[in-house]
Design a protein around this motif. Structure first.
Motif, short mmCIF file in Angstrom:
data_model
loop_
_atom_site.label_atom_id
_atom_site.label_comp_id
_atom_site.label_asym_id
_atom_site.label_seq_id
_atom_site.Cartn_x
_atom_site.Cartn_y
_atom_site.Cartn_z
N TYR A 37 35.23 44.78 35.31
CA TYR A 37 36.35 43.96 35.86
C TYR A 37 37.47 43.39 34.67
O TYR A 37 38.51 43.91 34.38
CB TYR A 37 36.50 42.92 36.79
CG TYR A 37 37.69 41.86 37.10
CD1 TYR A 37 38.37 42.38 37.94
CD2 TYR A 37 37.62 40.81 36.33
CE1 TYR A 37 39.55 41.44 38.14
CE2 TYR A 37 38.64 39.91 36.70
CZ TYR A 37 39.63 40.16 37.50
OH TYR A 37 40.74 39.47 37.65
N ASP A 81 38.26 45.58 41.01
CA ASP A 81 38.39 44.19 41.49
C ASP A 81 37.70 43.83 42.50
O ASP A 81 37.32 42.90 42.84
CB ASP A 81 39.86 43.95 41.76
CG ASP A 81 40.36 42.62 41.85
OD1 ASP A 81 39.42 41.85 41.70
OD2 ASP A 81 41.53 42.52 42.32
N SER A 106 33.80 43.41 42.04
CA SER A 106 33.57 41.99 41.49
C SER A 106 33.31 41.27 42.36
O SER A 106 32.31 40.21 42.06
CB SER A 106 34.71 41.91 40.21
OG SER A 106 35.79 41.34 41.36
#
Length: 398
Positions: A273, A305, A308
């Motif tokens: 990320y 994203d 994560s």
């Protein structure tokens, strides 16, 4: 930088061209046009519709699993807070922060499905991003506190620490929440709902120094969210494993594996990320990425994203469900809420099973069984341990 930057299409709201060109931009329409027409000219076959479906499924899976896991962790640790392990306060607060992140997932899931159209108004645009980032930083900081505190307690702290440790932990937790509430403000204050053909929630810094703002926000996110926490988590977990191994504990091998898992999970969730975020922020300002690499990063940033957020699913497993102490408290909570009243005839007819159930309940409450019952090899109940962290199984932060 944030989920709202998805709304600017492939550029996700980061600078995509020379900073000097931004002088010709006077409104957000010019900015979006600039972002979407400054990628290098090369043809890349990537399906946006397939990505949206994959993201919807990922968000949904993380939401369902993370919601159940973190609610269980919160309920069990809250119920047993008076007699659980010394570090359970950090685990409880980390679960609350992870739950806060999970609760924002339906918004990102619907935003992806609607091709990044924002339908929830200007206030929600800012508040949702603020709520997400405040909980994200809190989760990371509580993980750092847990790693440091575990080592400090294991190494035999001073008598003053022994007397004031609970007060210090409460103060640290309060400080973490306050700090995490302040850090996202510089970015969130520039989140705006912009009206085009469809409304979008995007990061809109002042046009004259947009590239500087974008880079500063990116660097602060990377430093505070990874470059500072990751070394601290790594160093103190390694030191903890080394101390346990040097003490010759039979469980030291298991703890070393857990430490490796703690470090690896944090790196796998956050390193891609921050690397992709940093490269996209620098692209066109200080460096120029290869054509295909730039397109791939812009395209897969949303997926990276989303991945994560897997820490919201993995943290409860690593720091709770792998702990025998937590599993014991979870079973105790389940048994506590099971109906205990039985017909008298049933109790006379099955006295042996009744005594077994009674002994389990008493054992789970932390006292010795008063009646012996048939042994169930699959049931290994134990009372919550209130001993100091030097107990080997406390590495999993009961």
């Amino acid at each position: 930088m944030s989920h709202g930057q998805h709304g600017v299409g492939p550029s996700i709201g980061v600078t995509a061209g020379p900073a000097s060109d931004l002088g010709e931009i006077h409104n957000w329409t010019d900015l979006l046009y600039f972002f979407n027409h400054t990628l290098p000219e090369c043809h890349v076959e990537l399906s946006e519709s397939t990505k949206r479906v994959a993201l919807f499924v990922l968000y949904l899976a993380i939401f369902v699993v993370g919601l159940v896991e973190n609610l269980l962790v919160i309920c069990v640790n809250w119920r047993c807070s008076g007699r659980a392990g010394l570090l359970s306060l950090y685990v409880l607060n980390m679960a609350i922060a992870d739950l806060g992140i999970v609760l924002t997932l339906p918004v990102w899931m619907l935003e992806v499905t609607l091709d990044y159209t924002w339908l929830w108004g200007s206030f929600s645009c800012r508040f949702t991003h603020y709520f997400y980032f405040a909980n994200m930083y809190s989760s990371i900081f509580f993980l750092v506190c847990l790693s440091i505190d575990r080592y400090v307690t294991l190494t035999g702290a001073s008598p003053a620490w022994q007397r004031h440790q609970h007060r210090v932990r409460r103060a640290v937790c309060a400080g973490v929440w306050v700090l995490s509430a302040i850090i996202p403000l510089p970015e969130v204050v520039h989140m705006e709902l912009v009206e085009s053909s469809e409304p979008m929630c995007v990061f809109m810094a002042p046009f004259e120094n947009y590239s500087t703002w974008a880079l500063v926000v990116t660097l602060s996110t990377t430093v505070l969210g990874f470059l500072l926490p990751f070394p601290l988590i790594t160093v103190f977990n390694v030191l903890t494993a080394w101390r346990l191994k040097r003490a010759g504990r039979p469980e030291s091998r298991r703890h070393c594996l857990l430490v490796c898992a703690y470090i690896a999970v944090f790196a796998v969730c956050w390193l891609p990320y921050h690397v992709s975020l940093l490269l996209l922020s620098l692209h066109g300002v200080d460096i120029y990425l290869h054509c295909y690499l730039a397109h791939l990063l812009f395209f897969f940033y949303d997926v990276i994203d989303c991945f994560s957020m897997l820490h919201c699913v993995v943290n409860p497993i690593l720091y709770n469900f792998l702990s025998p102490g937590f599993r014991g408290r979870l079973l105790s909570a389940v048994v506590h809420y099971l109906p205990k009243a039985q017909p008298r005839a049933g109790r006379r007819a099955s006295s042996s099973s009744s005594s077994t159930q009674h002994s389990i309940i008493i054992t789970m409450e932390g006292t010795e069984p008063t009646a012996a019952g048939p042994h169930h090899p699959g049931l290994h109940f134990q009372a919550p341990d209130t001993s100091p962290i030097s107990a080997p199984q406390s590495l999993t932060a009961r």
